[in-house]
Scaffold this active site. Structure first.
Site: not given
Length: 149
Positions: A46, A51, A88-89, A130-131, A134
């Protein structure tokens, strides 16, 4: 399509609230395509627009059941809770246990601007939460479960 530069923890843009997308135009569609390419290159499941430095309410998700391009997502119902490990990226090489709803219902717009409602559970529910976090400037590290003594 292009690979976008990831933003990492400590970058102030990750703590800002993303703006609603009022018009789905070529710029938004290009952003989504670039986000997909970036997510796959980074081997994530995701990615949210903040991000890659864009404060718009757009996310992409692919947990292995097909790609989802999501505009202006909103959680309209959640049920149960489950604790599992997340990463997380934007926070490389780290992970932690986070409590999330077991099931969610999310309303969003697709690339054509049509309203879609998805009912998700397990990994998809976790990825959506999660996304969407963000988009509100929240990182999973803000929600880490305390380890038992």
């Amino acid at each position: 399509m292009a690979i976008r530069q990831l933003r990492f923890v400590g970058d102030p843009i990750l703590r800002k609230k993303a703006r609603k997308i009022e018009k789905i135009d070529d710029r938004v569609l290009t952003l989504l395509d670039d986000m997909v390419e970036t997510m796959y290159k980074e081997e994530g499941i995701g990615l949210a627009a903040p991000q890659v430095g864009i404060l718009k309410r757009a996310i992409v998700i692919d947990i292995g059941e097909g790609l989802m391009k999501i505009i202006n997502p909103e959680i309209v119902h959640e049920q149960g809770e489950v604790i599992d490990i997340e990463g997380c990226l934007s926070i490389p090489d780290e992970s932690g246990k986070v409590k999330r709803p077991e099931k969610v219902k999310v309303k969003y717009q697709n690339e054509e601007g049509k309203e879609v409602i998805v009912e998700a559970e397990e990994l998809l529910a976790r990825a959506l939460c999660h996304e969407i976090d963000h988009l509100d400037g929240v990182l999973y590290i803000d929600k880490l479960e305390k380890e038992e003594e």
